[in-house]
Design a protein around this motif. Structure first.
Motif: not given
Length: 107
Positions: A92-107
């Motif tokens: 679950l934490c890995d999924e959270l980190v993956s989602l956060a990284r995806k959000m960082e790439k939103l431009r």
């Protein structure tokens, strides 16, 4: 990308290291040009240069991403409350980190 690498102020991509001089703000000349054009468009307006201007579809993507992040964080809290194993929490934490990284790439 390593944690101490700079990110482009326009696109969020990795900025190559500069061997000398001041640190670079943009990864490519195109990003530097887009940033200049944005500053020029805002000159003389009441819009702050620090304002973030997003297309409506990007705002929807951002909102959806925040919702996904919150749900993932709630899943972790629920799993912890229910005594989930450390392996389950890790997934679950890995999924959270993956989602956060995806959000960082939103431009």
């Amino acid at each position: 990308m390593s944690a101490n690498r700079a990110t482009c102020e326009w696109c969020g991509g990795e900025v190559p290291e500069s061997p000398r001089g001041r640190p670079r703000k943009y990864c490519r000349a195109a990003c530097r040009q887009r940033a200049y054009e944005q500053r020029a468009r805002l000159a003389g307006s009441s819009i702050s240069p620090e304002a973030v201007i997003m297309r409506p579809e990007k705002v929807r993507d951002f909102h959806d991403g925040l919702f996904e992040l919150r749900c993932a964080a709630e899943d972790i809290a629920t799993a912890a409350d229910e005594g989930a194993s450390s392996d389950d929490l890790r997934v679950l934490c890995d999924e959270l980190v993956s989602l956060a990284r995806k959000m960082e790439k939103l431009r």
